[in-house]
Each structure stands twice: as structure tokens, then as C-alpha cells.
Design a protein around this motif. Structure first.
Motif, PDB file in Angstrom:
ATOM      1  N   ALA A 195       0.833  -1.214   0.000  1.00  0.00           N
ATOM      2  CA  ALA A 195       0.000   0.000   0.000  1.00  0.00           C
ATOM      3  C   ALA A 195       0.863   1.257   0.000  1.00  0.00           C
ATOM      4  CB  ALA A 195      -0.921  -0.001   1.220  1.00  0.00           C
ATOM      5  N   LEU A 196       1.999   1.206   0.703  1.00  0.00           N
ATOM      6  CA  LEU A 196       2.889   2.370   0.766  1.00  0.00           C
ATOM      7  C   LEU A 196       3.397   2.759  -0.617  1.00  0.00           C
ATOM      8  CD1 LEU A 196       4.271   4.358   2.718  1.00  0.00           C
ATOM      9  CD2 LEU A 196       6.142   2.707   2.938  1.00  0.00           C
TER      10      LEU A 196
ATOM     11  N   GLN B 147      -6.680   7.951  -9.026  1.00  0.00           N
ATOM     12  CA  GLN B 147      -7.828   7.264  -8.437  1.00  0.00           C
ATOM     13  C   GLN B 147      -7.578   5.763  -8.345  1.00  0.00           C
ATOM     14  OE1 GLN B 147     -10.317   8.827  -7.016  1.00  0.00           O
ATOM     15  NE2 GLN B 147     -11.173   6.853  -6.357  1.00  0.00           N
ATOM     16  N   ARG B 148      -6.945   5.245  -9.353  1.00  0.00           N
ATOM     17  CA  ARG B 148      -6.645   3.806  -9.392  1.00  0.00           C
ATOM     18  C   ARG B 148      -5.639   3.431  -8.306  1.00  0.00           C
ATOM     19  NH1 ARG B 148      -3.488   1.100 -13.992  1.00  0.00           N
ATOM     20  NH2 ARG B 148      -4.191  -1.064 -14.065  1.00  0.00           N
ATOM     21  N   TYR B 149      -4.582   4.255  -8.171  1.00  0.00           N
ATOM     22  CA  TYR B 149      -3.569   3.974  -7.151  1.00  0.00           C
ATOM     23  C   TYR B 149      -4.162   4.084  -5.740  1.00  0.00           C
ATOM     24  CZ  TYR B 149      -0.240   4.484 -11.019  1.00  0.00           C
ATOM     25  OH  TYR B 149       0.439   4.349 -12.205  1.00  0.00           O
ATOM     26  N   LYS B 150      -5.041   5.040  -5.559  1.00  0.00           N
ATOM     27  CA  LYS B 150      -5.696   5.192  -4.254  1.00  0.00           C
ATOM     28  C   LYS B 150      -6.567   3.973  -3.946  1.00  0.00           C
ATOM     29  CE  LYS B 150      -8.621   8.259  -1.496  1.00  0.00           C
ATOM     30  NZ  LYS B 150      -9.396   9.530  -1.450  1.00  0.00           N
ATOM     31  N   GLN B 151      -7.239   3.467  -4.963  1.00  0.00           N
ATOM     32  CA  GLN B 151      -8.090   2.285  -4.783  1.00  0.00           C
ATOM     33  C   GLN B 151      -7.274   1.099  -4.274  1.00  0.00           C
ATOM     34  OE1 GLN B 151      -9.716   0.764  -8.458  1.00  0.00           O
ATOM     35  NE2 GLN B 151     -10.220  -1.207  -7.532  1.00  0.00           N
ATOM     36  N   PHE B 152      -6.088   0.885  -4.857  1.00  0.00           N
ATOM     37  CA  PHE B 152      -5.269  -0.253  -4.451  1.00  0.00           C
ATOM     38  C   PHE B 152      -4.638  -0.026  -3.082  1.00  0.00           C
ATOM     39  CE2 PHE B 152      -5.958  -1.610  -8.713  1.00  0.00           C
ATOM     40  CZ  PHE B 152      -5.828  -2.995  -8.664  1.00  0.00           C
ATOM     41  N   ALA B 153      -4.224   1.198  -2.800  1.00  0.00           N
ATOM     42  CA  ALA B 153      -3.679   1.486  -1.470  1.00  0.00           C
ATOM     43  C   ALA B 153      -4.744   1.262  -0.400  1.00  0.00           C
ATOM     44  CB  ALA B 153      -3.167   2.918  -1.411  1.00  0.00           C
ATOM     45  N   THR B 154      -5.926   1.792  -0.640  1.00  0.00           N
ATOM     46  CA  THR B 154      -7.026   1.666   0.321  1.00  0.00           C
ATOM     47  C   THR B 154      -7.449   0.214   0.482  1.00  0.00           C
ATOM     48  OG1 THR B 154      -7.823   3.879  -0.249  1.00  0.00           O
ATOM     49  CG2 THR B 154      -9.374   2.404   0.838  1.00  0.00           C
TER      50      THR B 154
ATOM     51  N   SER C 142       3.330  -0.949  14.849  1.00  0.00           N
ATOM     52  CA  SER C 142       4.024   0.335  14.643  1.00  0.00           C
ATOM     53  C   SER C 142       4.152   0.656  13.165  1.00  0.00           C
ATOM     54  CB  SER C 142       5.418   0.312  15.279  1.00  0.00           C
ATOM     55  OG  SER C 142       5.348   0.273  16.672  1.00  0.00           O
ATOM     56  N   GLY C 143       4.609  -0.335  12.389  1.00  0.00           N
ATOM     57  CA  GLY C 143       4.756  -0.111  10.950  1.00  0.00           C
ATOM     58  C   GLY C 143       3.426   0.174  10.283  1.00  0.00           C
ATOM     59  N   LEU C 144       2.380  -0.549  10.683  1.00  0.00           N
ATOM     60  CA  LEU C 144       1.044  -0.298  10.131  1.00  0.00           C
ATOM     61  C   LEU C 144       0.573   1.103  10.500  1.00  0.00           C
ATOM     62  CD1 LEU C 144      -1.528  -1.340   8.712  1.00  0.00           C
ATOM     63  CD2 LEU C 144      -2.296  -2.158  10.955  1.00  0.00           C
ATOM     64  N   GLY C 145       0.800   1.506  11.751  1.00  0.00           N
ATOM     65  CA  GLY C 145       0.402   2.842  12.181  1.00  0.00           C
ATOM     66  C   GLY C 145       1.102   3.935  11.392  1.00  0.00           C
ATOM     67  N   GLU C 146       2.371   3.725  11.094  1.00  0.00           N
ATOM     68  CA  GLU C 146       3.122   4.716  10.289  1.00  0.00           C
ATOM     69  C   GLU C 146       2.501   4.840   8.897  1.00  0.00           C
ATOM     70  OE1 GLU C 146       5.732   6.526  11.323  1.00  0.00           O
ATOM     71  OE2 GLU C 146       6.758   5.422  12.915  1.00  0.00           O
ATOM     72  N   ILE C 147       2.066   3.733   8.328  1.00  0.00           N
ATOM     73  CA  ILE C 147       1.470   3.775   6.990  1.00  0.00           C
ATOM     74  C   ILE C 147       0.088   4.426   7.041  1.00  0.00           C
ATOM     75  CG2 ILE C 147       0.678   2.359   5.040  1.00  0.00           C
ATOM     76  CD1 ILE C 147       3.004   0.432   5.745  1.00  0.00           C
ATOM     77  N   TYR C 148      -0.669   4.192   8.111  1.00  0.00           N
ATOM     78  CA  TYR C 148      -1.938   4.914   8.283  1.00  0.00           C
ATOM     79  C   TYR C 148      -1.697   6.426   8.309  1.00  0.00           C
ATOM     80  CZ  TYR C 148      -4.601   0.666   9.554  1.00  0.00           C
ATOM     81  OH  TYR C 148      -5.242  -0.545   9.548  1.00  0.00           O
ATOM     82  N   LEU C 149      -0.663   6.848   9.036  1.00  0.00           N
ATOM     83  CA  LEU C 149      -0.356   8.283   9.109  1.00  0.00           C
ATOM     84  C   LEU C 149       0.070   8.823   7.752  1.00  0.00           C
ATOM     85  CD1 LEU C 149       1.525   8.398  12.545  1.00  0.00           C
ATOM     86  CD2 LEU C 149      -0.760   9.303  12.047  1.00  0.00           C
ATOM     87  N   GLU C 150       0.777   8.010   6.981  1.00  0.00           N
ATOM     88  CA  GLU C 150       1.177   8.413   5.629  1.00  0.00           C
ATOM     89  C   GLU C 150      -0.057   8.534   4.727  1.00  0.00           C
ATOM     90  OE1 GLU C 150       4.439   9.474   3.054  1.00  0.00           O
ATOM     91  OE2 GLU C 150       4.207   9.267   5.218  1.00  0.00           O
ATOM     92  N   ALA C 151      -0.981   7.567   4.853  1.00  0.00           N
ATOM     93  CA  ALA C 151      -2.214   7.608   4.058  1.00  0.00           C
ATOM     94  C   ALA C 151      -3.029   8.849   4.406  1.00  0.00           C
ATOM     95  CB  ALA C 151      -3.039   6.345   4.299  1.00  0.00           C
ATOM     96  N   TYR C 152      -3.077   9.194   5.681  1.00  0.00           N
ATOM     97  CA  TYR C 152      -3.817  10.393   6.092  1.00  0.00           C
ATOM     98  C   TYR C 152      -3.157  11.652   5.527  1.00  0.00           C
ATOM     99  CZ  TYR C 152      -5.679  14.159   8.920  1.00  0.00           C
ATOM    100  OH  TYR C 152      -6.249  15.347   9.318  1.00  0.00           O
TER     101      TYR C 152
END
Length: 716
Positions: free
Chosen positions: A589-590, A606-613, A635-645
Motif C-alpha cells: 500500500a505504501l 484514483q486507481r492507485y488510491k483504490q489499491f492502497a485503500t 508500529s509499521g502499520l500505524g506509520e502507513i496509516y499516518l502516511e495515508a492520512y
């Protein structure tokens, strides 16, 4: 049960010296009738093997054999593993018709070793059954899905099994999630009786030690005379683990004041939560009887079936200010004996030595790298210092880290690994960042160190160990490099990736017996290479790098599996990838988040966002896991959530990061002298490492508090 204790039985046996354990190799014979199929467990205490027994043309089948060597694991009374197995043999003979447990098939001695032969019960441990359900189990327990009802039924059976043992005056004393087997018919069996205690015989005397940390009551830890209340404590620990997926070692030793807060956070149903709290009471007299626990679970199961509303807990929610205070306190812990040696500096667990017998200790080693070693702690301290936190207490150990880097890397520069996470380039990047932000004074030799650490040949693709990560290090160190050297090296990395990219857009990870192995993940696979190429294309407007990144993205898109609005990937062996940063869906996702950020095409975005989400939705909103690390945990998942936000500006990703921050605050342990810390993976003692230890957890909390100022770890 006969009144003779295990001591009497063991003394009646000849104390011949063992001639060595049987080599646990398929096809080897044990005794006369048993052929090894495979080893199930090997340890200094005792080995366990699956065997085929052949006693006649009509009497054959599979069994489990436990091997005990004379003199192994002697306790203070001089009893060894043979004594434990002889005691277990007596228990099986007495209880096998009263409780569903492995039937006793025989026992014998050979070459001074003692062998206990028991039935092999088909099925899987409760722990494994829970793991296989991933995020579905907790939601099922809360909403009453078929999975949830099934596991409540398992718990009811477990309480009934323990209660039956108690009716026959036996305390199990090792009632863990590994010692209950879920059979194919949905029934539960209990195994591993060697620590059990007979209340009627008051044997063995004294009881065998110890048990499994996290499941052991305070009185069992003190080796007091056993009572059935020891199993009540263990039952509470099993319930808590099934509800959370988190090892009881991270929760059950909490203080009487903080334990209710933790349990109420993780178990929303008030009646169940309160019962677990009572089970885990340090005062055995305050624990309930198992029949009460049984009734609570039966009522919960009934109410789930009819969708009846039940009273919920009011969980404690920590404020940002409290999290910030914890960060400062945790920096203090980094300067304490809990995480640092006064002479040698920050330690890790030794990767090359077998774990020590004492389950509260680790074999220490001193590494210098970012992923596992002193550089990762330096990186964390530099980030905290930028945000105004005091790092003064760590100054002596910062100096020791520089000495370690000099000894292990600078003086051996021709032989060290170029790895970003576990070698020279990651250390170079850490030094550069620490000098830029002021954690380190800009001493004259540092520029030479950085250049020498970066100037290491690397022929591997990949982010963690290969040239994609090394390229990141060059950008992080650009203030210390001549521009032409920087561009020349980055161009060579891009050319190397373009030359080794396959026609389908992928890269070969390695070849095994002539077969090409490819990985999709971030640490060692395609996603990490894509991220580097996208960064290069963005900085230098390179069509070639961008086209290669897009080809890699298309390869990932073609290999994606869509199900119920989620997107995941499978390995070469057709197994679903895990969902973490290193080799899992969130790391993939990153790469798609980066592609969205770098693209100017609305359709592609839009396509890239769909796959990341879709990849990030593999985790439930209230994700829980025993692994808290950056490498393959929360921790790693949380960092990616913050990146997505940060990139998408969708509130959902910050809400998910909120949850992980609260989980960490509730899993925080408090040392009375040294301060807060976390048991991050399965370690017996905390370590300060970044990718697998406390520094990674602290970094996530720091970035959660300052998402605009603190970026994704070690990214330019």
C-alpha cells in the motif's frame, strides 16, 4: 490414584547414565516399535516427536513420544525431566477416561532415556486457531458471527475441562492457549500434564516449577503449594488472549490499579471484562470459582445468538498530552539499565545464540545498524530532540554508539554490509540526520565516515538490503556529498534496476534450484524498488524511472486478489501475504500511496488510491496483534496509516492511527525504577531496537503526536 508420589517411582529406577538422545530424523527408530515421522519440539528440557508405532499387523498408528534424558533440567530436589514424565504417565493412566486428553499408549527406557508414549490427538492448538482467524475473531466475539460463537464454545469447553480436573483433585498448572487442542469435530482436549499437581496426594512435593509466564499466578511464581485458583488465573489469561490476540505476558502482570483499565479497553463487554479481572486478581481468595466463569460465558453466548444488548465498558482514553509525557519518560528508559549497558551501550538480543534458559533474560549483543542496533536508537533520539524533548540523559550512550560504529564499521569498512536497515548505508544516513538536527556535533571526521559508509558496492535490488534503500540513504546524506557523486551513484542504481527489471515489470528476488523467486513486498520485493524509482522520477523528471515504476505497479495490480472490497496478494507458494510493512499488504500500500502522490493523471491517481485503500482495509478498524514492531507489526502499520492520512486527507486513516496509539498506551509496561517500556514481539526482556524494539514504538507515538513535523522513518 495411588498414593505413591513421583519421588518414590523415580527412585525405584536404575540411575544409569544417558548415552545421548536419539537423533530426531525421519526414519530413525526409538525403542523397538516406534519409527520417527517428524520432530515436534526439541529443547534441552525434553524432545517431542511424532512417530509411527507398529506392534502387529492390526495394531499400528501414529503417536507422540516425549523423551527425557537422565539428569536433564534437574531442580533443587534433584528431580529431572524423567521424573516429570513418570508423573505425567501416572496422571494419564488415572485421568484418561475422565477427561479428554491423550491416552497413554506405553512407556519404556532406552540408553538411560525415558520415553512416554501417548496418543496423537488430531487438531490444532487454540493459539494457532486464533491466529488463523486474524482480525475476524475479535469482531466475531463482539458481534456474534459464526466464528465468534464457535470460539466462545471453545472457551466454555476449556473451563469445563479444568473444572473436571479439579473435581478429580488435579490442578493443571500450565493451562495455556497452546495446551488446549481444537479437534476436527469441534471438541477440545487438554494436553501437557507434566506440571500438574494432585491435591489428594499432595504430590509431587514440592510441585514442579514453573509454568508459562503470563499464565502463571503470583503464588505459582512464588512456588507456593498449588490450589485450583492457579488454574482460574490461567483461565482468565486464556480468555484475555482469545479476545485480544495479545500474549498474556504483556498484560497479566499489570498493577491492580491499571489491570482493570487495560481489560476494559480490550474487552468491551462489561460482564466478561469484569470476570477476567476477577480471574487475574493477585489475591487468590478474590478469584471466582470456575463454575461462575462458565455461567458468564454461557450467558454471553446466548445473548450473542439473540442479539441482546449488553452493558459495555467505559474504556480509558489517553490524551495527546499523556502520550507526549510517555514519550519523554520512555526516552528516560532508554538511558536505564533496562535497555542499555553502562559500559557497552544499547544492546539487542543476540541473533546467533540459542535463547537462555531463564525466560526473563536474553543473550545480549551489541549491533550498530539502524534496523537492529545503536543507529536506530540515535535516529529516534534525533527525531524526539527536533520536537523539543530532552535527550540529555542519553548523551553518554550516544558517545558509546559512535565508538561502536567506529569499531564495527569504520575500522572494518571493506567487509561490512551496504544494507540500508542492517548495514553501512543506514548508519551513514543516521549520522547525517543527527548532525543536521543537532543531536551530534559536526566533528571533522564525520563527513569522511559518511562517504566511506555509503561507498559500498551493492548488486542487490530491494529496499531493506539493496540499492533502493541505498539510494534513499544517498538522499538523506546529500548535504555531505559532492553533487556529481550523488547524481552519478543514483543514476547507476536506476540503471541497475532498469537492467534487472523483468519484462512483466517485476524483479527477481533470488533463484532457488533454477526457479526464479519474486516478492511483492516493500522490504525485499517490488514495492520497495517502485518507491525508490518514483522518488527519483519526481526529483529529476526521469521518464525512464517513471515508466519502470509504472510497470512495477502494473505487475502488482495484475497479481492482486480482490475480495469483499479488500485487496491482497499471494506468494509464489500461493499463500496469502501477511498484512504488515516488511513483506505484506500494508507495505505494498505504501508504494501505491507514493504513486498517488507523484502522479499528475487523475485516472491513475484514483486507481492507485483504490489499491492502497484496498490493501489497508485488510485490517479491521480496531486492529490488534501481539507484534508491535515497525518490521511486521502495529508500529509499521500505524506509520502507513499516518502516511495515508497525510496524502489522502481521509479522516479514517487518522482514526485508525488513534486506535493503535491507544493500544500502545494500554500495552505500556511500567518498571518501578526505570520507567515505561514495551515488549514488542516475543522477547523476554525489552530491547531498544528501531525495527523490532522500543524505539520503533516510540517513533510511531511521536509521529502520531506531530504528524506534520515527523515523517515516515528514514524517508527523505
Amino acid at each position: 490414584m495411588k498414593s505413591a508420589s513421583v519421588i518414590t517411582v523415580s527412585q525405584s529406577l536404575p540411575e544409569s547414565e544417558a548415552k545421548g538422545k536419539v537423533i530426531k530424523k525421519a526414519g530413525n527408530r526409538i525403542g523397538y516399535n516406534y519409527i520417527i515421522i517428524k520432530s515436534l519440539k526439541e529443547s534441552q528440557k525434553n524432545d517431542v516427536v511424532k512417530c509411527l508405532y507398529i506392534k502387529s499387523l492390526t495394531n499400528f498408528g501414529f503417536c507422540v513420544i516425549k523423551e527425557g534424558s537422565y539428569g536433564d533440567s534437574k531442580d533443587k530436589e534433584g528431580r529431572d525431566i524423567k521424573d516429570r514424565l513418570i508423573w505425567q504417565q501416572q496422571l494419564h493412566a488415572e485421568l484418561q477416561d475422565k477427561v479428554r486428553m491423550p491416552r497413554l499408549l506405553g512407556h519404556f527406557e532406552e540408553n538411560g532415556n525415558y520415553y512416554l508414549v501417548i496418543e496423537r490427538i488430531k487438531g490444532k492448538p487454540l493459539y494457532k486457531a486464533c491466529r488463523e482467524k486474524n482480525g475476524d475473531l475479535r469482531n466475531g466475539l463482539l458481534t456474534g458471527t459464526r466464528t465468534g460463537i464457535t470460539f466462545i464454545d471453545y472457551l466454555i469447553q476449556i473451563i469445563d475441562l479444568l473444572n473436571t480436573l479439579h473435581k478429580h483433585h488435579v490442578v493443571h498448572r500450565d493451562a495455556t492457549s497452546n495446551n488446549f487442542i481444537i479437534m476436527p469435530n469441534g471438541k477440545v482436549a487438554v494436553i501437557d500434564m507434566e506440571l500438574s499437581y494432585s491435591l489428594q496426594q499432595q504430590a509431587p512435593a514440592p510441585p514442579f516449577q514453573l509454568g508459562t509466564y503470563g499464565y502463571m499466578s503470583p503464588e505459582q511464581l512464588k512456588t507456593e503449594t498449588p490450589t485450583i485458583k492457579e488454574d482460574v488465573f490461567s483461565a482468565g489469561a486464556v480468555l484475555l488472549q482469545v479476545w485480544t490476540g495479545i500474549s498474556p505476558t504483556k498484560l497479566t502482570d499489570a498493577s491492580p490499579n491499571s489491570l482493570p483499565e487495560k481489560v476494559h479497553f480490550f474487552i468491551p463487554d462489561k460482564a466478561v471484562a469484569d470476570m477476567v479481572i476477577r480471574c487475574l486478581d493477585p489475591d487468590a481468595a478474590q478469584r471466582p470459582v470456575l463454575s461462575t466463569l462458565y455461567e458468564v460465558l454461557v450467558k454471553y453466548k446466548e445473548d450473542l445468538r439473540i442479539k441482546k444488548n449488553r452493558t459495555v465498558t467505559n474504556p480509558l482514553i489517553f490524551s495527546k498530552e499523556q502520550i507526549q509525557q510517555t514519550i519523554q519518560q520512555a526516552i528516560g528508559t532508554l538511558a536505564s539499565p533496562l535497555l542499555v549497558d553502562e559500559i557497552k551501550g544499547w544492546f539487542s538480543e543476540n541473533m546467533k545464540i540459542e535463547p537462555v534458559r531463564d525466560k526473563s533474560k536474553i543473550n545480549k549483543a551489541w549491533y550498530a545498524s539502524f534496523g537492529k542496533g545503536a543507529a536506530g536508537v540515535l535516529y529516534l533520539l534525533n527525531e524526539t530532540k527536533k520536537m523539543g524533548y530532552s535527550t540529555e540523559s542519553t548523551i553518554p550512550y550516544i558517545r558509546k554508539s559512535l565508538g561502536l560504529i567506529e569499531t564495527k564499521y569504520i575500522k572494518r569498512i571493506q567487509t561490512v554490509s551496504p544494507s540500508f536497515h542492517f548495514g553501512a548505508s543506514g548508519i551513514a544516513a543516521t549520522l547525517a540526520l543527527c548532525i543536521q538536527s543537532g543531536l551530534l556535533a559536526p566533528e571533522p571526521h564525520f563527513q569522511d565516515w559518511i562517504n566511506r559508509l555509503l561507498d559500498r558496492d551493492n548488486q542487490e535490488p530491494g529496499f531493506m538490503n539493496g540499492i533502493a534503500g541505498q539510494g534513499m540513504a544517498y538522499w538523506l546524506c546529500q548535504d555531505f556529498l559532492l553533487p556529481d557523486i550523488l547524481i552519478k551513484r543514483l543514476c547507476s542504481y536506476v540503471d541497475q534496476l532498469l537492467q534487472t527489471q523483468q519484462k512483466d515489470g517485476s524483479w527477481i528476488y533470488k533463484e532457488v534450484k533454477g526457479k526464479q523467486k519474486k516478492r511483492q513486498g516493500f522490504a525485499n520485493g517490488v514495492a520497495g524498488n517502485i518507491y525508490f524509482l518514483l522518488e527519483y522520477a519526481k526529483r529529476y523528471q526521469s521518464p525512464k524511472a517513471n515508466a519502470a515504476a509504472e510497470a512495477g505497479l502494473e505487475w502488482l495490480i495484475k497479481r492482486a486478489v480482490h475480495k469483499d472490497g479488500k485487496i491482497f496478494w499471494r506468494s509464489d507458494k500461493n499463500k496469502e501475504l501477511m498484512h504488515w510493512w516488511s513483506e505484506g499488504t500494508s507495505g505494498i500500500a505504501l508504494a501505491f500511496i507514493k504513486a498517488y502522490e507523484c502522479s499528475d493523471n487523475p485516472t491513475d491517481k484514483q486507481r492507485y488510491k483504490q489499491f492502497a485503500t484496498g490493501a489497508l482495509l485488510n485490517h479491521p478498524k480496531q486492529v490488534l496483534d501481539n507484534n508491535l514492531s515497525q518490521l511486521q507489526g502495529l508500529s509499521g502499520l500505524g506509520e502507513i496509516y499516518l502516511e495515508a492520512y497525510k496524502v489522502f486527507q481521509d479522516a479514517e486513516w487518522m482514526e485508525r492511527a488513534d486506535w493503535i496509539a491507544q493500544v500502545f498506551m494500554h500495552l505500556k509496561k511500567e518498571h518501578p525504577q526505570h520507567g515505561p517500556y514495551w515488549l514488542v514481539q516475543h522477547e523476554r526482556q525489552p530491547t531498544p531496537d528501531f525495527m523490532t524494539g522500543n524505539s520503533g514504538v516510540i517513533h510511531f507515538l511521536l509521529r502520531y503526536c506531530y504528524p506534520k513535523q515527523i515523517g515516515f522513518p528514514m524517508m527523505p
